[in-house]
Write a protein that holds these residues in place. Sequence first.
Motif, PDB file in Angstrom:
ATOM      1  N   THR A  18       1.031  -1.453  -0.098  1.00  0.00           N
ATOM      2  CA  THR A  18       0.297  -0.125  -0.181  1.00  0.00           C
ATOM      3  C   THR A  18       0.872   1.189   0.187  1.00  0.00           C
ATOM      4  O   THR A  18       1.509   1.824   0.757  1.00  0.00           O
ATOM      5  CB  THR A  18      -0.535  -0.211   1.737  1.00  0.00           C
ATOM      6  N   GLY A  19       0.500   2.577  -0.845  1.00  0.00           N
ATOM      7  CA  GLY A  19       1.240   3.242  -0.710  1.00  0.00           C
ATOM      8  C   GLY A  19       2.328   3.408  -1.847  1.00  0.00           C
ATOM      9  O   GLY A  19       3.209   4.333  -1.862  1.00  0.00           O
ATOM     10  N   ILE A  20       3.031   2.115  -2.470  1.00  0.00           N
ATOM     11  CA  ILE A  20       4.435   2.257  -3.142  1.00  0.00           C
ATOM     12  C   ILE A  20       4.098   2.131  -4.063  1.00  0.00           C
ATOM     13  O   ILE A  20       2.284   1.342  -5.007  1.00  0.00           O
ATOM     14  CB  ILE A  20       5.133   1.123  -2.758  1.00  0.00           C
ATOM     15  N   GLY A  21       4.564   2.889  -6.065  1.00  0.00           N
ATOM     16  CA  GLY A  21       4.620   1.980  -7.163  1.00  0.00           C
ATOM     17  C   GLY A  21       4.982   1.615  -7.004  1.00  0.00           C
ATOM     18  O   GLY A  21       6.767   1.978  -6.871  1.00  0.00           O
ATOM     19  N   ILE A  22       5.752   1.129  -7.932  1.00  0.00           N
ATOM     20  CA  ILE A  22       6.128   0.294  -9.464  1.00  0.00           C
ATOM     21  C   ILE A  22       6.326   0.720 -10.365  1.00  0.00           C
ATOM     22  O   ILE A  22       4.534  -0.313 -11.094  1.00  0.00           O
ATOM     23  CB  ILE A  22       5.935  -1.363  -8.766  1.00  0.00           C
ATOM     24  N   ALA A  23       7.045   0.539 -10.863  1.00  0.00           N
ATOM     25  CA  ALA A  23       7.190   0.730 -12.522  1.00  0.00           C
ATOM     26  C   ALA A  23       8.159  -0.696 -13.230  1.00  0.00           C
ATOM     27  O   ALA A  23       9.280  -1.056 -12.703  1.00  0.00           O
ATOM     28  CB  ALA A  23       7.753   2.108 -12.768  1.00  0.00           C
ATOM     29  N   ILE A  24       7.574  -1.394 -14.310  1.00  0.00           N
ATOM     30  CA  ILE A  24       7.627  -2.713 -14.541  1.00  0.00           C
ATOM     31  C   ILE A  24       8.291  -2.009 -16.109  1.00  0.00           C
ATOM     32  O   ILE A  24       7.047  -1.633 -16.896  1.00  0.00           O
ATOM     33  CB  ILE A  24       7.464  -3.369 -14.475  1.00  0.00           C
ATOM     34  N   ILE A  25       9.633  -1.968 -16.892  1.00  0.00           N
ATOM     35  CA  ILE A  25       9.553  -1.936 -18.501  1.00  0.00           C
ATOM     36  C   ILE A  25       9.660  -2.892 -19.089  1.00  0.00           C
ATOM     37  O   ILE A  25      10.936  -4.289 -17.828  1.00  0.00           O
ATOM     38  CB  ILE A  25      11.026  -0.931 -18.325  1.00  0.00           C
ATOM     39  N   ASP A  26       8.946  -3.610 -19.914  1.00  0.00           N
ATOM     40  CA  ASP A  26       9.087  -5.023 -19.479  1.00  0.00           C
ATOM     41  C   ASP A  26       7.725  -5.452 -21.151  1.00  0.00           C
ATOM     42  O   ASP A  26       7.964  -4.220 -22.080  1.00  0.00           O
ATOM     43  CB  ASP A  26       7.953  -6.286 -19.108  1.00  0.00           C
ATOM     44  N   THR A  27       7.268  -6.309 -21.299  1.00  0.00           N
ATOM     45  CA  THR A  27       6.521  -6.707 -22.960  1.00  0.00           C
ATOM     46  C   THR A  27       5.238  -6.487 -22.999  1.00  0.00           C
ATOM     47  O   THR A  27       4.337  -6.612 -23.482  1.00  0.00           O
ATOM     48  CB  THR A  27       6.703  -8.029 -23.198  1.00  0.00           C
ATOM     49  N   GLY A  28       4.685  -5.392 -21.540  1.00  0.00           N
ATOM     50  CA  GLY A  28       3.123  -4.649 -21.545  1.00  0.00           C
ATOM     51  C   GLY A  28       2.420  -6.015 -20.758  1.00  0.00           C
ATOM     52  O   GLY A  28       3.017  -6.611 -19.648  1.00  0.00           O
ATOM     53  N   VAL A  29       1.317  -6.063 -20.573  1.00  0.00           N
ATOM     54  CA  VAL A  29       0.870  -6.745 -19.284  1.00  0.00           C
ATOM     55  C   VAL A  29      -1.117  -6.828 -19.740  1.00  0.00           C
ATOM     56  O   VAL A  29      -1.531  -5.717 -20.147  1.00  0.00           O
ATOM     57  CB  VAL A  29       0.296  -5.853 -17.803  1.00  0.00           C
ATOM     58  N   VAL A  30      -1.997  -7.645 -19.883  1.00  0.00           N
ATOM     59  CA  VAL A  30      -2.892  -8.312 -20.168  1.00  0.00           C
ATOM     60  C   VAL A  30      -3.744  -7.906 -18.759  1.00  0.00           C
ATOM     61  O   VAL A  30      -3.576  -8.669 -17.606  1.00  0.00           O
ATOM     62  CB  VAL A  30      -3.514  -9.192 -20.840  1.00  0.00           C
ATOM     63  N   PRO A  31      -5.423  -7.690 -19.712  1.00  0.00           N
ATOM     64  CA  PRO A  31      -5.870  -8.027 -18.262  1.00  0.00           C
ATOM     65  C   PRO A  31      -6.662  -9.652 -17.821  1.00  0.00           C
ATOM     66  O   PRO A  31      -7.598 -10.155 -18.354  1.00  0.00           O
ATOM     67  CB  PRO A  31      -7.077  -7.743 -19.005  1.00  0.00           C
ATOM     68  N   VAL A  32      -5.517 -10.006 -17.306  1.00  0.00           N
ATOM     69  CA  VAL A  32      -5.689 -11.994 -16.977  1.00  0.00           C
ATOM     70  C   VAL A  32      -6.360 -12.057 -16.119  1.00  0.00           C
ATOM     71  O   VAL A  32      -6.884 -10.980 -14.668  1.00  0.00           O
ATOM     72  CB  VAL A  32      -4.692 -12.893 -17.790  1.00  0.00           C
ATOM     73  N   PRO A  33      -7.737 -13.287 -15.206  1.00  0.00           N
ATOM     74  CA  PRO A  33      -8.044 -13.591 -14.337  1.00  0.00           C
ATOM     75  C   PRO A  33      -6.831 -13.295 -12.735  1.00  0.00           C
ATOM     76  O   PRO A  33      -5.934 -13.566 -13.287  1.00  0.00           O
ATOM     77  CB  PRO A  33      -8.932 -14.728 -14.680  1.00  0.00           C
ATOM     78  N   GLY A  34      -7.146 -12.622 -12.397  1.00  0.00           N
ATOM     79  CA  GLY A  34      -6.471 -12.004 -11.205  1.00  0.00           C
ATOM     80  C   GLY A  34      -5.001 -11.057 -11.143  1.00  0.00           C
ATOM     81  O   GLY A  34      -5.003 -10.435  -9.926  1.00  0.00           O
ATOM     82  N   LEU A  35      -4.921 -10.118 -12.217  1.00  0.00           N
ATOM     83  CA  LEU A  35      -5.014  -8.992 -12.094  1.00  0.00           C
ATOM     84  C   LEU A  35      -5.959  -7.900 -12.502  1.00  0.00           C
ATOM     85  O   LEU A  35      -6.937  -7.741 -13.045  1.00  0.00           O
ATOM     86  CB  LEU A  35      -3.880  -8.882 -13.035  1.00  0.00           C
ATOM     87  N   PRO A  36      -6.458  -7.124 -11.633  1.00  0.00           N
ATOM     88  CA  PRO A  36      -7.003  -5.914 -10.749  1.00  0.00           C
ATOM     89  C   PRO A  36      -6.830  -4.535 -11.415  1.00  0.00           C
ATOM     90  O   PRO A  36      -5.480  -3.922 -11.452  1.00  0.00           O
ATOM     91  CB  PRO A  36      -6.908  -5.563  -9.207  1.00  0.00           C
ATOM     92  N   ALA A  37      -7.740  -3.926 -12.258  1.00  0.00           N
ATOM     93  CA  ALA A  37      -7.567  -3.148 -13.298  1.00  0.00           C
ATOM     94  C   ALA A  37      -6.986  -1.848 -12.483  1.00  0.00           C
ATOM     95  O   ALA A  37      -6.615  -1.027 -12.490  1.00  0.00           O
ATOM     96  CB  ALA A  37      -9.079  -3.097 -14.204  1.00  0.00           C
ATOM     97  N   ASN A  38      -7.920  -1.740 -11.125  1.00  0.00           N
ATOM     98  CA  ASN A  38      -7.157  -0.604 -10.465  1.00  0.00           C
ATOM     99  C   ASN A  38      -6.058  -0.733 -10.092  1.00  0.00           C
ATOM    100  O   ASN A  38      -5.804   0.202  -9.215  1.00  0.00           O
ATOM    101  CB  ASN A  38      -7.953  -0.189  -8.768  1.00  0.00           C
ATOM    102  N   ARG A  39      -4.706  -1.874 -10.159  1.00  0.00           N
ATOM    103  CA  ARG A  39      -3.330  -1.861  -9.447  1.00  0.00           C
ATOM    104  C   ARG A  39      -2.491  -1.353 -10.705  1.00  0.00           C
ATOM    105  O   ARG A  39      -1.704  -1.235 -10.253  1.00  0.00           O
ATOM    106  CB  ARG A  39      -3.744  -3.037  -8.621  1.00  0.00           C
TER     107      ARG A  39
END
Length: 475
Positions: free
Chosen positions: A47-68
Amino acid sequence: MAQVGTPAGGFASLWNGSAGSSPGTSLADIRTIVGANTATTAHLDGTGIGIAIIDTGVVPVPGLPANRIVNGPDLSFESQATNLRWLDTYGHGTHLAGVIVGDDATSGSLGLAPKAKLTSVKVGTANGAVDVSQVIAAVDWVVANRNHDPSHPIRVLNLAYGSAGNPAFWTDPLHFAVEQAWHAGIVVVAAAGNDGNGFGRLDNPAANPYVLAVGASLTKGTLTTADDELAPFTNLANAGKQVEVLAPGESVLSLRNPGSNVDNSYPGARVGTTLFRGTGTSQAVAVTSATAALLLQSKPWLTPDQVKQVLVESGTFLPNGPGANFGLRTLNLHAALGYSPVWYPQQWTRSDGTGPIDTSRGTSRVVRNGVTLDGERSIFGTFSSSGWAGQSAARTAWSGGLWLGHRMAGDGWTGSSWASQTWAGATWTSPSWDGSGSWTDPAWSSHFWSTGAWTPGDWGSHFWSTDSWASACWC
């Protein structure tokens, strides 16, 4: 290695190797192994921490909340196919995102920092193709936008990319870029590489003396580190910068990206319908980035130097094998929270960024229409290291969606996608290095993301036009 997706160090073979009879290491097990579920640490969730990931992108698969999830700019070649913009056609970025911010305990995809905010900056395509100039542009963007969300400022940068270049760090542009992030207050976590213990050096930028260089450990299927060993695929250095900390990186169970390159190439790595086994220093980096976020949640005043010092010095020494001989340690968040060292700032020589970008690139080359990108050029043509370094240091390399004057994205947070917030996309009007003047590619026109799942199609047989990539690593 002629095609992207088969980078140096055998990244693809590691995915294949993770598809054996082993049930894999769950994220719940990893929390135990790294000391993140003790009475002292279990309440930490990022909570309260931002993490950046430089990679190949992210898709909306089950288990990844859109609000995060936040979509930063898509700087990959696929950004010119609007139906692929921001999305992970490779499968690498999504797998790491699950390790970090997955938030579904029922499916086994509860990440180590599920309440952190993850900003995805896509640079790699379905076969991993990316030039070092795109990675540098992405790091510049993260630094420039690190405080966009005051409730979750970016404090950690997950960089599981490894260039095959072996430049002098005190002049190298990629080294300069990650140092700019470090000195701006961002903990840069970089993958050592997957070329093996005998490779003799770490990948760039893990070889930079400031950043936190991560290798992978083998957990032997237990929840204790007493039997852990250094993974044989982890790069070790014969001289100079060495691996600084280890984290679980073998057969890590995280989110599956159906229809992606690795999903099609290694179906035996699938576990059920939502999970996938992934092996490499990339997975270890994701574990470490999430652990750093938990430490910063508990002690937000720590500087990057202090985070690195605490995570390294509080780690548990490996008891066996080559890693023990090198004095390597595995992450131990429980010990880190109680560790009170005598602080010492890192005082390494800093890169001035003026060295040749082609040395940073090494043998990691993208090819478009038969023309290899080499020399002092970015994907748009002539690149001046000294001119860029001055702008990067002054935080002026980006102006809206322009990087060094080249249109790479839209001008702000005006785009839309599945994520909670998205940086706008744009058409690249600058000429490409091969002189074709066109960034479009009809090969992708029949593939798109629809109704929550990839449409039928075999990504394994499709590549970005006729382009290829050699000797680089999504680790």
